[in-house]
Scaffold this motif. Structure first.
Motif, mmCIF file in Angstrom:
data_model
loop_
_atom_site.group_PDB
_atom_site.id
_atom_site.type_symbol
_atom_site.label_atom_id
_atom_site.label_comp_id
_atom_site.label_asym_id
_atom_site.label_seq_id
_atom_site.Cartn_x
_atom_site.Cartn_y
_atom_site.Cartn_z
ATOM 1 N N LEU A 62 0.809 -1.210 0.000
ATOM 2 C CA LEU A 62 0.000 0.000 0.000
ATOM 3 C C LEU A 62 0.848 1.269 0.000
ATOM 4 C CD1 LEU A 62 -2.790 -1.064 2.498
ATOM 5 C CD2 LEU A 62 -3.021 -0.716 0.040
ATOM 6 N N ARG A 63 0.601 2.091 -0.981
ATOM 7 C CA ARG A 63 1.229 3.412 -1.062
ATOM 8 C C ARG A 63 2.716 3.422 -1.362
ATOM 9 N NH1 ARG A 63 -1.007 6.860 3.919
ATOM 10 N NH2 ARG A 63 -3.221 6.667 3.489
ATOM 11 N N LYS A 64 3.281 2.273 -1.695
ATOM 12 C CA LYS A 64 4.727 2.265 -1.788
ATOM 13 C C LYS A 64 5.291 2.446 -3.192
ATOM 14 C CE LYS A 64 6.281 0.153 2.404
ATOM 15 N NZ LYS A 64 7.063 -0.934 2.972
ATOM 16 N N GLU A 65 4.582 2.008 -4.185
ATOM 17 C CA GLU A 65 5.191 2.095 -5.505
ATOM 18 C C GLU A 65 5.146 3.516 -6.060
ATOM 19 O OE1 GLU A 65 3.373 -0.580 -8.303
ATOM 20 O OE2 GLU A 65 1.487 0.500 -8.347
ATOM 21 N N TRP A 66 6.089 3.812 -6.933
ATOM 22 C CA TRP A 66 6.132 5.148 -7.534
ATOM 23 C C TRP A 66 6.652 5.061 -8.961
ATOM 24 C CZ3 TRP A 66 11.020 7.085 -8.843
ATOM 25 C CH2 TRP A 66 12.109 6.412 -8.267
ATOM 26 N N CYS A 67 6.201 6.004 -9.771
ATOM 27 C CA CYS A 67 6.578 6.028 -11.196
ATOM 28 C C CYS A 67 6.510 7.474 -11.657
ATOM 29 C CB CYS A 67 5.612 5.139 -11.982
ATOM 30 S SG CYS A 67 5.831 5.141 -13.769
ATOM 31 N N LYS A 68 7.654 8.031 -11.956
ATOM 32 C CA LYS A 68 7.725 9.453 -12.288
ATOM 33 C C LYS A 68 7.681 9.727 -13.782
ATOM 34 C CE LYS A 68 10.096 11.715 -8.495
ATOM 35 N NZ LYS A 68 11.281 12.467 -8.088
ATOM 36 N N THR A 69 7.077 10.868 -14.111
ATOM 37 C CA THR A 69 7.102 11.382 -15.481
ATOM 38 C C THR A 69 8.021 12.594 -15.482
ATOM 39 O OG1 THR A 69 4.770 10.768 -15.623
ATOM 40 C CG2 THR A 69 5.649 12.111 -17.411
ATOM 41 N N GLN A 70 9.181 12.451 -16.080
ATOM 42 C CA GLN A 70 10.220 13.482 -15.996
ATOM 43 C C GLN A 70 10.452 14.112 -17.373
ATOM 44 O OE1 GLN A 70 11.270 13.547 -12.883
ATOM 45 N NE2 GLN A 70 13.251 14.570 -12.807
ATOM 46 N N PRO A 71 10.598 15.455 -17.421
ATOM 47 C CA PRO A 71 10.829 16.094 -18.735
ATOM 48 C C PRO A 71 12.164 15.699 -19.359
ATOM 49 C CG PRO A 71 11.001 17.704 -16.966
ATOM 50 C CD PRO A 71 10.487 16.449 -16.341
ATOM 51 N N LEU A 72 12.149 15.625 -20.678
ATOM 52 C CA LEU A 72 13.332 15.206 -21.432
ATOM 53 C C LEU A 72 13.386 15.963 -22.747
ATOM 54 C CD1 LEU A 72 15.620 12.978 -22.088
ATOM 55 C CD2 LEU A 72 13.769 11.730 -23.180
ATOM 56 N N LYS A 73 14.563 16.504 -23.039
ATOM 57 C CA LYS A 73 14.764 17.083 -24.370
ATOM 58 C C LYS A 73 15.345 15.996 -25.242
ATOM 59 C CE LYS A 73 15.507 21.908 -23.166
ATOM 60 N NZ LYS A 73 16.581 22.837 -22.737
ATOM 61 N N GLN A 74 14.498 15.422 -26.056
ATOM 62 C CA GLN A 74 14.954 14.316 -26.889
ATOM 63 C C GLN A 74 15.586 14.833 -28.167
ATOM 64 O OE1 GLN A 74 11.891 11.469 -27.819
ATOM 65 N NE2 GLN A 74 13.291 10.190 -29.001
ATOM 66 N N CYS B 99 21.029 14.778 -41.947
ATOM 67 C CA CYS B 99 20.055 15.816 -41.588
ATOM 68 C C CYS B 99 20.541 16.601 -40.371
ATOM 69 C CB CYS B 99 18.700 15.206 -41.266
ATOM 70 S SG CYS B 99 18.008 14.223 -42.607
ATOM 71 N N LEU B 100 19.990 17.774 -40.223
ATOM 72 C CA LEU B 100 20.307 18.585 -39.054
ATOM 73 C C LEU B 100 19.517 18.037 -37.863
ATOM 74 C CD1 LEU B 100 19.961 22.097 -40.772
ATOM 75 C CD2 LEU B 100 22.100 20.856 -40.310
ATOM 76 N N ARG B 101 20.197 17.916 -36.761
ATOM 77 C CA ARG B 101 19.496 17.382 -35.600
ATOM 78 C C ARG B 101 18.510 18.407 -35.046
ATOM 79 N NH1 ARG B 101 23.709 16.743 -30.736
ATOM 80 N NH2 ARG B 101 24.675 15.289 -32.210
ATOM 81 N N THR B 102 17.491 17.909 -34.414
ATOM 82 C CA THR B 102 16.535 18.814 -33.779
ATOM 83 C C THR B 102 16.156 18.242 -32.407
ATOM 84 O OG1 THR B 102 14.480 20.051 -34.086
ATOM 85 C CG2 THR B 102 14.462 17.771 -34.821
ATOM 86 N N THR B 103 15.460 19.056 -31.648
ATOM 87 C CA THR B 103 15.112 18.653 -30.290
ATOM 88 C C THR B 103 13.610 18.660 -30.100
ATOM 89 O OG1 THR B 103 17.170 19.655 -29.533
ATOM 90 C CG2 THR B 103 15.553 19.136 -27.848
ATOM 91 N N VAL B 104 13.123 17.653 -29.400
ATOM 92 C CA VAL B 104 11.694 17.567 -29.108
ATOM 93 C C VAL B 104 11.514 17.522 -27.596
ATOM 94 C CG1 VAL B 104 9.701 15.995 -29.199
ATOM 95 C CG2 VAL B 104 11.041 16.426 -31.257
ATOM 96 N N ILE B 105 10.578 18.308 -27.097
ATOM 97 C CA ILE B 105 10.287 18.239 -25.666
ATOM 98 C C ILE B 105 9.441 16.993 -25.426
ATOM 99 C CG2 ILE B 105 9.194 19.380 -23.687
ATOM 100 C CD1 ILE B 105 11.722 20.804 -24.717
ATOM 101 N N ASN B 106 10.000 16.097 -24.679
ATOM 102 C CA ASN B 106 9.337 14.832 -24.421
ATOM 103 C C ASN B 106 9.395 14.530 -22.921
ATOM 104 O OD1 ASN B 106 8.131 12.341 -24.856
ATOM 105 N ND2 ASN B 106 9.502 11.773 -26.524
#
Lengths: 129, 129
Positions: free
Chosen positions: A29-41, A48-55
């Motif tokens: 109970l209440r112990k598991e966790w799973c984060k959604t963290q910002p990433l510049k992919q 091609c020229l590389r680009t960045t996506v906010i993911n």
């Protein structure tokens, strides 16, 4: 109030697989966790020229258990099993256009990207060994 | 109620999937756990007397992550993925003999049981959605 007095089960084994499932779930109970963290992919493609996506990306610790059991009906050994995986719960497929400069001018290439919005511990299919 | 304390430690997103893997692994250090707990497993079979086997079961919380990436070479979207499963690392198959009383006297039946010795978080195969 609480109906049954819970005794300390430090040394004594739990009796029965079903009871083990209950004990496990209470501990969880209440112990598991799973984060959604910002990433510049960074999106790369040859020529091609590389680009960045906010993911976003996912990481965490999810519940899992393996409790052996034997069925009256079934002759083969089996188990109560569950394995949580911290993975995208909400996501969308997007297309990213890359600019690819060449001798004949600029060309464009599209790449399919999984844009993650929300992560969660979700049950993963597991097989008995 | 329980309130989650979310620190606004870094407002900036992590740049690059590889860096995200490193950050994730650092956060993980020493955090996952997987217990081997004693269990009295009850062995049942239709028409037979039940018996008990001293066994163990596994439960815990294992690391998992899902970090989207894009390969230069590969056109399809992919990810760094890992999912830990708290499951038997050491076990042995044993045979348990059950006594089954009938009209023609006592009969015996054998059941195969997985006797668990040690549990551990182990990587589970996962598929990209």
């Amino acid at each position: 109030g609480v109906t049954k007095t819970t005794r300390k089960q430090k040394n004594s084994a739990i009796r029965g697989s079903r009871k083990a499932v209950v004990v496990t779930k209470k501990t969880y109970l209440r112990k598991e966790w799973c984060k959604t963290q910002p990433l510049k992919q960074i999106i790369r493609e040859k020529g091609c020229l590389r680009t960045t996506v906010i993911n976003s990306f996912c990481y965490g610790q999810c519940n899992s258990f393996f409790i052996p059991k034997s069925d009256k009906a079934d002759d083969k050994p089996t188990a109560f099993m569950s394995c949580g995986f911290c993975k995208p719960r909400k996501y969308r497929w997007i297309l990213v256009t890359l600019r690819c400069p060449g001798k004949k001018g600029m060309r464009f290439k599209r790449k399919r990207i999984m844009r993650i919005k929300k992560c969660r511990c979700m049950a993963q299919d597991v097989q008995f060994p």
